[in-house]
Write a protein that holds these residues in place. Structure first.
Motif, PDB file in Angstrom:
ATOM      1  N   CYS A   1      41.662  44.211  35.103  1.00 53.18           N
ATOM      2  CA  CYS A   1      41.806  45.532  34.344  1.00 53.18           C
ATOM      3  C   CYS A   1      43.354  45.238  34.058  1.00 53.18           C
ATOM      4  N   ASP A   2      43.698  45.973  32.498  1.00 51.52           N
ATOM      5  CA  ASP A   2      44.892  45.830  31.993  1.00 51.52           C
ATOM      6  C   ASP A   2      45.725  47.068  32.153  1.00 51.52           C
TER       7      ASP A   2
ATOM      8  N   ASN B   1      40.922  48.142  29.914  1.00 49.23           N
ATOM      9  CA  ASN B   1      41.473  47.351  29.115  1.00 49.23           C
ATOM     10  C   ASN B   1      42.274  47.415  27.936  1.00 49.23           C
TER      11      ASN B   1
ATOM     12  N   LEU C   1      36.720  45.711  33.656  1.00 53.76           N
ATOM     13  CA  LEU C   1      37.166  44.821  32.735  1.00 53.76           C
ATOM     14  C   LEU C   1      36.465  45.744  31.444  1.00 53.76           C
TER      15      LEU C   1
END
Length: 95
Positions: free
Chosen positions: A68-69, A18, A14
């Motif tokens: 996560c992105d 991100n 995180l």
């Protein structure tokens, strides 16, 4: 349950992977530069435990994606393959 058991891994994902990151590689490099060997070693231990946990591949991938992105199709890796690359990079950092 997984969020609690793998809280350090979740926080690592995180915090660094991100929408504010420039690239996954840059985010990992930033983590390595900002943390002590002890912290990196602890994160690596949590990654090792997670990857060896008796969970389906689908559950592992969902956990990674939820925390996560990253757009894994663009990386041409599954979430687990990507985390294994992160694991290898962290190992090499520690020598």
């Amino acid at each position: 349950m997984l969020e609690e058991k793998f809280e350090r891994l979740r926080n690592f994902l995180l915090a660094y992977f991100n929408q504010d990151m420039e690239s996954p590689e840059g985010a990992l490099q930033e983590y390595i530069e900002e943390n002590s060997e002890g912290a990196i070693s602890t994160t690596l231990a949590q990654i090792n435990t997670f990857l060896h946990e008796d969970l389906t591949e689908q559950v592992k991938e969902q956990f990674i994606e939820d925390n996560c992105d990253l757009y894994f199709p663009a990386l041409e890796l599954t979430p687990v393959e990507w985390l294994k690359q992160v694991q290898a990079e962290l190992k090499s950092t520690l020598g």
